[in-house]
Scaffold this active site. Structure first.
Site, mmCIF file in Angstrom:
data_model
loop_
_atom_site.group_PDB
_atom_site.id
_atom_site.type_symbol
_atom_site.label_atom_id
_atom_site.label_comp_id
_atom_site.label_asym_id
_atom_site.label_seq_id
_atom_site.Cartn_x
_atom_site.Cartn_y
_atom_site.Cartn_z
ATOM 1 N N SER A 112 -1.401 6.826 -36.963
ATOM 2 C CA SER A 112 -1.132 5.410 -37.256
ATOM 3 C C SER A 112 -1.743 4.486 -36.210
ATOM 4 O O SER A 112 -1.816 4.833 -35.026
ATOM 5 C CB SER A 112 0.383 5.197 -37.285
ATOM 6 O OG SER A 112 0.700 3.818 -37.281
ATOM 7 N N TYR A 136 -4.375 -0.645 -39.536
ATOM 8 C CA TYR A 136 -3.850 -1.954 -39.913
ATOM 9 C C TYR A 136 -4.824 -2.943 -39.309
ATOM 10 O O TYR A 136 -5.142 -2.851 -38.112
ATOM 11 C CB TYR A 136 -2.473 -2.193 -39.288
ATOM 12 C CG TYR A 136 -1.314 -1.481 -39.945
ATOM 13 C CD1 TYR A 136 -1.084 -1.602 -41.306
ATOM 14 C CD2 TYR A 136 -0.423 -0.724 -39.194
ATOM 15 C CE1 TYR A 136 0.008 -0.973 -41.907
ATOM 16 C CE2 TYR A 136 0.670 -0.099 -39.781
ATOM 17 C CZ TYR A 136 0.876 -0.227 -41.143
ATOM 18 O OH TYR A 136 1.948 0.384 -41.722
ATOM 19 N N THR A 162 -4.646 0.659 -44.638
ATOM 20 C CA THR A 162 -3.380 0.422 -45.343
ATOM 21 C C THR A 162 -3.323 -1.024 -45.799
ATOM 22 O O THR A 162 -3.455 -1.947 -44.989
ATOM 23 C CB THR A 162 -2.193 0.755 -44.424
ATOM 24 O OG1 THR A 162 -2.286 2.136 -44.081
ATOM 25 C CG2 THR A 162 -0.861 0.502 -45.109
ATOM 26 N N LYS A 231 -5.174 2.857 -48.730
ATOM 27 C CA LYS A 231 -3.805 3.385 -48.906
ATOM 28 C C LYS A 231 -2.855 2.261 -49.322
ATOM 29 O O LYS A 231 -2.806 1.223 -48.658
ATOM 30 C CB LYS A 231 -3.317 4.004 -47.596
ATOM 31 C CG LYS A 231 -1.865 4.480 -47.626
ATOM 32 C CD LYS A 231 -1.521 5.246 -46.349
ATOM 33 C CE LYS A 231 -0.100 5.771 -46.345
ATOM 34 N NZ LYS A 231 0.893 4.748 -45.996
ATOM 35 N N HIS A 255 4.362 3.120 -49.711
ATOM 36 C CA HIS A 255 4.732 3.081 -48.293
ATOM 37 C C HIS A 255 6.120 3.710 -48.093
ATOM 38 O O HIS A 255 6.926 3.258 -47.281
ATOM 39 C CB HIS A 255 4.728 1.625 -47.790
ATOM 40 C CG HIS A 255 4.321 1.465 -46.351
ATOM 41 N ND1 HIS A 255 3.117 0.961 -45.952
ATOM 42 C CD2 HIS A 255 4.987 1.749 -45.195
ATOM 43 C CE1 HIS A 255 3.051 0.915 -44.634
ATOM 44 N NE2 HIS A 255 4.176 1.407 -44.153
HETATM 45 C C1 LIG Z 1 8.856 6.107 -39.956
HETATM 46 C C2 LIG Z 1 7.678 5.757 -40.827
HETATM 47 C C3 LIG Z 1 6.623 5.055 -40.287
HETATM 48 C C4 LIG Z 1 5.527 4.739 -41.085
HETATM 49 N N1 LIG Z 1 4.457 4.115 -40.510
HETATM 50 C C5 LIG Z 1 3.341 3.908 -41.250
HETATM 51 C C6 LIG Z 1 2.176 3.386 -40.645
HETATM 52 O O1 LIG Z 1 2.139 3.114 -39.453
HETATM 53 N N2 LIG Z 1 1.085 3.202 -41.434
HETATM 54 C C7 LIG Z 1 1.080 3.498 -42.786
HETATM 55 O O2 LIG Z 1 0.061 3.320 -43.458
HETATM 56 N N3 LIG Z 1 2.168 4.020 -43.375
HETATM 57 C C8 LIG Z 1 3.300 4.243 -42.651
HETATM 58 N N4 LIG Z 1 4.378 4.815 -43.240
HETATM 59 C C9 LIG Z 1 4.319 5.232 -44.663
HETATM 60 C C10 LIG Z 1 3.812 6.679 -44.769
HETATM 61 O O3 LIG Z 1 2.464 6.781 -44.384
HETATM 62 C C11 LIG Z 1 3.932 7.242 -46.200
HETATM 63 O O4 LIG Z 1 3.289 6.360 -47.098
HETATM 64 C C12 LIG Z 1 5.361 7.481 -46.669
HETATM 65 O O5 LIG Z 1 6.210 7.823 -45.582
HETATM 66 C C13 LIG Z 1 5.380 8.618 -47.689
HETATM 67 O O6 LIG Z 1 6.654 8.841 -48.184
HETATM 68 P P1 LIG Z 1 7.627 10.023 -47.688
HETATM 69 O O7 LIG Z 1 8.110 9.635 -46.345
HETATM 70 O O8 LIG Z 1 8.718 9.990 -48.726
HETATM 71 O O9 LIG Z 1 6.841 11.314 -47.709
HETATM 72 C C14 LIG Z 1 5.507 5.111 -42.465
HETATM 73 C C15 LIG Z 1 6.591 5.828 -42.991
HETATM 74 C C16 LIG Z 1 7.667 6.156 -42.190
HETATM 75 C C17 LIG Z 1 8.799 6.943 -42.801
#
Ligand SMILES: Cc1cc2nc3c(=O)[nH]c(=O)nc-3n(C[C@H](O)[C@H](O)[C@H](O)COP(=O)(O)O)c2cc1C
Length: 365
Positions: A112, A136, A162, A231, A255
């Site tokens: 990330s 980002y 993203t 994404k 997300h």
């Molecule tokens: C704690 C956390 C932090 C996240 N941070 C980002 C991020 O920095 N950038 C991003 O594109 N998606 C982020 N996401 C979304 C994840 O990349 C992903 O789309 C999502 O967690 C998938 O679903 P799942 O947790 O049910 O597998 C984050 C998700 C979580 C749970």
């Protein structure tokens, strides 16, 4: 597997429960939670369970093949570790441990922008992991350009842009717990963008440019030395635009239910998107994938690979790199069994014929 504190952990759900016991309540709520009433968060899991598998018999599945082609490269299996911010909140080793799990299991890890480990440090510490960098785009475009340059220099193989965070989803768990996701100093990119002191997740998100648009993507994709993956796409209309503006792949994603509550799930969004883009670009999906059968269904509906989010954090929280590795191994073991018992045998043989709507009531277990 037995660990001293948590008993026998054999499923991703076991890790989820164990992680809740291991983590500080605010950090757990940040990782677990979704936006608003968490309707999309729950539906992410339920929507895979609304699908039944149509298995075929007597096809000879003694040799199974999990491998897939992602962005033109052969990979041993279709699991990608989703980008997740602030991983040192889950475990002191943070992203370094996740990268070790990626290397141990042959998974791609997506780092990330808001990681608590820098892109260069991660590449130097775990050079043999396959890595993508999630971007980002900050209002300060100079910082974003510098992040891309670092990713290129340190062997990241793709940029994951993203696009579903022009504003920050309201996560009521975080407002109630008043979690401070990290001090800005833990996140080098945020410091470069001018942040300092104790920051909530929303404070970090305020650094992101809300005016990013399709022509930015087009310019960015044209100038990028790395393939650009977009994404956060949920409609065929936007999938088409992403292809037209230079994306090499799309992640169908809401997300993890953390942005706009009541948007559709990845499982429901995927089929029309896969139909619309065909073979022009790779399509990946994420959200709520917790079983090997969920991975099988995603591939059958047209995804080439899946991103796994929270379960990796649960593994990390319970047992660092070993826990995250184990979570991925459990999922791969379940995928292997699903490939055998569905009669598909190979990840690339899956198609729509292997799934149909399920007629049971999906319980939210
Ligand atoms: C704690 C956390 C932090 C996240 N941070 C980002 C991020 O920095 N950038 C991003 O594109 N998606 C982020 N996401 C979304 C994840 O990349 C992903 O789309 C999502 O967690 C998938 O679903 P799942 O947790 O049910 O597998 C984050 C998700 C979580 C749970």
């Amino acid at each position: 597997m037995a660990t001293e504190d948590h008993g026998v952990l054999i499923s991703l759900e076991d890790y989820e429960r164990a992680a809740e016991r291991s983590m500080d309540a605010g950090a757990h709520g940040y990782a677990y939670g979704g936006a608003g009433d968490e309707i999309t968060l729950r539906d992410n899991l339920a929507s895979w369970r609304r699908l039944a598998i149509r298995p075929r018999m007597l096809v000879g599945v003694g040799t199974r093949d999990w491998s897939v082609t992602l962005l033109g490269a052969r990979r041993p299996h279709p699991l990608i570790i989703a980008p997740m911010a602030f991983q040192r909140l889950a475990h002191r080793d943070g992203e370094l441990a996740t990268a070790e799990a990626a290397a141990a299991t042959g998974s791609v890890m997506c780092l990330s922008t808001l990681a608590t480990t820098g892109a260069a440090e991660l590449a130097q510490a775990v050079p043999n992991s396959s890595r993508w960098f999630q971007l980002y785009v900050f209002t300060d475009r100079g910082v974003s350009r510098e992040l891309v340059a670092q990713a290129v220099e340190h062997g990241y193989e793709a940029l994951v842009l993203t696009v579903d965070l022009p504003a920050f989803g309201v996560r009521e768990r975080d407002l109630r717990s008043r979690v401070r996701s990290a001090s800005a100093e833990m996140v080098a990119s945020a410091v470069a963008a001018g942040a300092s002191g104790a920051m909530s997740p929303a404070d970090f998100a305020a650094l992101i440019d809300p005016d990013l648009n399709w022509s930015d993507l087009e310019r960015f994709a044209a100038e990028s030395p790395l393939p650009v993956i977009v994404k956060g796409i949920l409609t065929p209309e936007d999938a088409e635009l992403a292809v037209e503006h230079g994306a090499r792949a799309i992640v169908v994603s809401n997300h993890g239910g953390r942005q706009l509550d009541t948007v559709l799930s990845g499982a429901d969004a995927l089929p029309p998107i896969a139909d619309a883009v065909g073979d022009r670009v790779d399509v990946f999906v994420d959200g709520g994938i917790r079983r090997g059968t969920d991975v099988l269904k995603a591939l059958a509906l047209g995804a080439r690979a899946v991103m796994i989010g929270r379960p990796v954090l649960w593994g990390l929280a319970v047992d660092g790199a070993a826990g995250a590795t184990r979570v991925l191994e459990i999922l791969l073991g379940e995928l292997d069994l699903a490939l055998a018992l569905s009669g598909a045998g190979s990840a690339e043989k899956l198609d729509h014929g292997f799934v149909c709507p399920a007629h049971w009531v999906a319980h939210g277990r």
